[in-house]
Design a protein around this motif. Sequence first.
Motif, mmCIF file in Angstrom:
data_model
loop_
_atom_site.group_PDB
_atom_site.id
_atom_site.type_symbol
_atom_site.label_atom_id
_atom_site.label_comp_id
_atom_site.label_asym_id
_atom_site.label_seq_id
_atom_site.Cartn_x
_atom_site.Cartn_y
_atom_site.Cartn_z
ATOM 1 N N ARG A 43 0.916 -1.298 -0.022
ATOM 2 C CA ARG A 43 -0.110 -0.131 0.100
ATOM 3 C C ARG A 43 0.891 1.234 -0.255
ATOM 4 O O ARG A 43 2.095 1.327 0.320
ATOM 5 C CB ARG A 43 -0.934 -0.049 1.186
ATOM 6 N N GLY A 44 0.345 2.446 -0.240
ATOM 7 C CA GLY A 44 1.186 3.520 -0.237
ATOM 8 C C GLY A 44 1.200 4.365 1.186
ATOM 9 O O GLY A 44 0.863 3.502 2.298
ATOM 10 N N ASP A 45 1.846 5.340 1.270
ATOM 11 C CA ASP A 45 2.321 6.061 2.595
ATOM 12 C C ASP A 45 1.274 6.261 3.324
ATOM 13 O O ASP A 45 1.661 5.935 4.569
ATOM 14 C CB ASP A 45 3.343 7.259 2.193
ATOM 15 N N ARG A 57 7.292 -5.217 5.723
ATOM 16 C CA ARG A 57 8.323 -4.225 4.942
ATOM 17 C C ARG A 57 7.452 -3.400 4.071
ATOM 18 O O ARG A 57 6.515 -3.850 3.330
ATOM 19 C CB ARG A 57 9.436 -4.882 4.404
ATOM 20 N N HIS A 58 7.604 -2.232 4.043
ATOM 21 C CA HIS A 58 6.695 -1.146 3.141
ATOM 22 C C HIS A 58 7.598 -1.351 1.948
ATOM 23 O O HIS A 58 8.547 -0.386 1.715
ATOM 24 C CB HIS A 58 6.559 0.104 3.883
ATOM 25 N N LEU A 59 7.008 -1.845 0.867
ATOM 26 C CA LEU A 59 7.318 -1.364 -0.515
ATOM 27 C C LEU A 59 6.043 -1.152 -1.475
ATOM 28 O O LEU A 59 5.605 -2.296 -2.066
ATOM 29 C CB LEU A 59 8.054 -2.739 -1.045
ATOM 30 N N TYR A 81 0.597 -8.157 0.657
ATOM 31 C CA TYR A 81 -0.770 -7.763 1.046
ATOM 32 C C TYR A 81 -1.067 -6.401 0.668
ATOM 33 O O TYR A 81 -0.211 -5.381 0.397
ATOM 34 C CB TYR A 81 -1.080 -8.224 2.271
ATOM 35 N N CYS A 82 -2.121 -6.106 0.659
ATOM 36 C CA CYS A 82 -2.906 -4.936 0.396
ATOM 37 C C CYS A 82 -3.909 -4.569 1.363
ATOM 38 O O CYS A 82 -3.955 -5.076 2.362
ATOM 39 C CB CYS A 82 -3.291 -4.339 -1.098
ATOM 40 N N TRP A 83 -4.868 -3.652 1.253
ATOM 41 C CA TRP A 83 -5.931 -3.414 1.940
ATOM 42 C C TRP A 83 -6.908 -4.589 2.442
ATOM 43 O O TRP A 83 -7.055 -4.897 3.666
ATOM 44 C CB TRP A 83 -6.818 -2.450 1.521
ATOM 45 N N SER A 84 -7.471 -5.173 1.360
ATOM 46 C CA SER A 84 -8.658 -6.071 1.936
ATOM 47 C C SER A 84 -9.227 -6.841 0.765
ATOM 48 O O SER A 84 -8.494 -6.681 -0.253
ATOM 49 C CB SER A 84 -10.024 -5.309 2.239
ATOM 50 N N PRO A 85 -10.211 -7.945 0.771
ATOM 51 C CA PRO A 85 -10.515 -8.701 -0.377
ATOM 52 C C PRO A 85 -11.006 -8.007 -1.556
ATOM 53 O O PRO A 85 -11.009 -8.214 -2.457
ATOM 54 C CB PRO A 85 -11.492 -9.682 0.211
ATOM 55 N N CYS A 87 -9.723 -5.159 -2.640
ATOM 56 C CA CYS A 87 -8.659 -4.301 -3.388
ATOM 57 C C CYS A 87 -7.993 -5.484 -3.938
ATOM 58 O O CYS A 87 -7.430 -6.338 -3.422
ATOM 59 C CB CYS A 87 -7.990 -3.729 -2.230
ATOM 60 N N ASN A 88 -7.498 -4.935 -5.206
ATOM 61 C CA ASN A 88 -6.499 -5.803 -5.775
ATOM 62 C C ASN A 88 -5.202 -5.282 -6.136
ATOM 63 O O ASN A 88 -4.235 -5.855 -6.776
ATOM 64 C CB ASN A 88 -7.100 -6.176 -7.421
ATOM 65 N N GLY A 89 -4.812 -4.660 -4.995
ATOM 66 C CA GLY A 89 -3.525 -3.923 -5.017
ATOM 67 C C GLY A 89 -2.284 -5.009 -4.571
ATOM 68 O O GLY A 89 -1.136 -4.725 -5.147
ATOM 69 N N ALA A 90 -2.604 -5.967 -3.790
ATOM 70 C CA ALA A 90 -1.762 -7.129 -3.746
ATOM 71 C C ALA A 90 -1.616 -8.001 -4.877
ATOM 72 O O ALA A 90 -0.375 -8.402 -5.110
ATOM 73 C CB ALA A 90 -2.133 -7.996 -2.286
#
Length: 146
Positions: A43-45, A57-59, A81-85, A87-90
Motif C-alpha cells: 500500500r501507499g504511504d 516491510r513497506h514497498l 498484502y494490500c488493504w482487503s479482499p 482491493c486488488n493491490g496485492a
Amino acid sequence: MTSRATAADRIEHFSRKLEFETDPSDVHAAIHAGESFVFVDTRGDVAWRQGRAVGARHLPTREIAARAAAEIPAGTPVVVYCWSPGCNGATKGALEFAKLGYEVREMIGGFEYWAKEGFPVESDEGRIVREPDVLTAPAAGPDCDC
C-alpha cells in the motif's frame, strides 16, 4: 450450477491456487515457525502510516520494480498484502514481484483480515491491540485449524 470440469481439472485448479495464495492465519503461523520470507505491504504511504502488520516491510507497488532487487535478495520468497479482499493491490504487487523473478504469494484478505484475526498491528504511533473478530477468527485458538 453444472460444469464440464473434471475432478482432475478441479484438483489442478485448487492446487495451483494454493501455490499463489495464502491467508493471514498461515502467514502468522509461518512467521512463528521461523520460515524465511519477506512480508511486504504494497500500500501507499498514508495507508502504511495508518496501520500495518507487525514485521511487514513497506514497498508500495509503484516502487517494487525500482527497489526490490536492492532490498530483497534474489531467491527470497515474498508474501504481499494490500488493504482487503475488495482491493486488488496485492495482486498488482505480486505481479511486479513475479516479473522480477521472485517466488511470490498473495495474502488473501489483506491487512483487513490480518487485523480482524487479531494478529499484531502497529501504526506510526505504536502497537495497536485488537481483539480477534469472532466472525473471522476463532475466539479460543491461535488459528482456524483449516
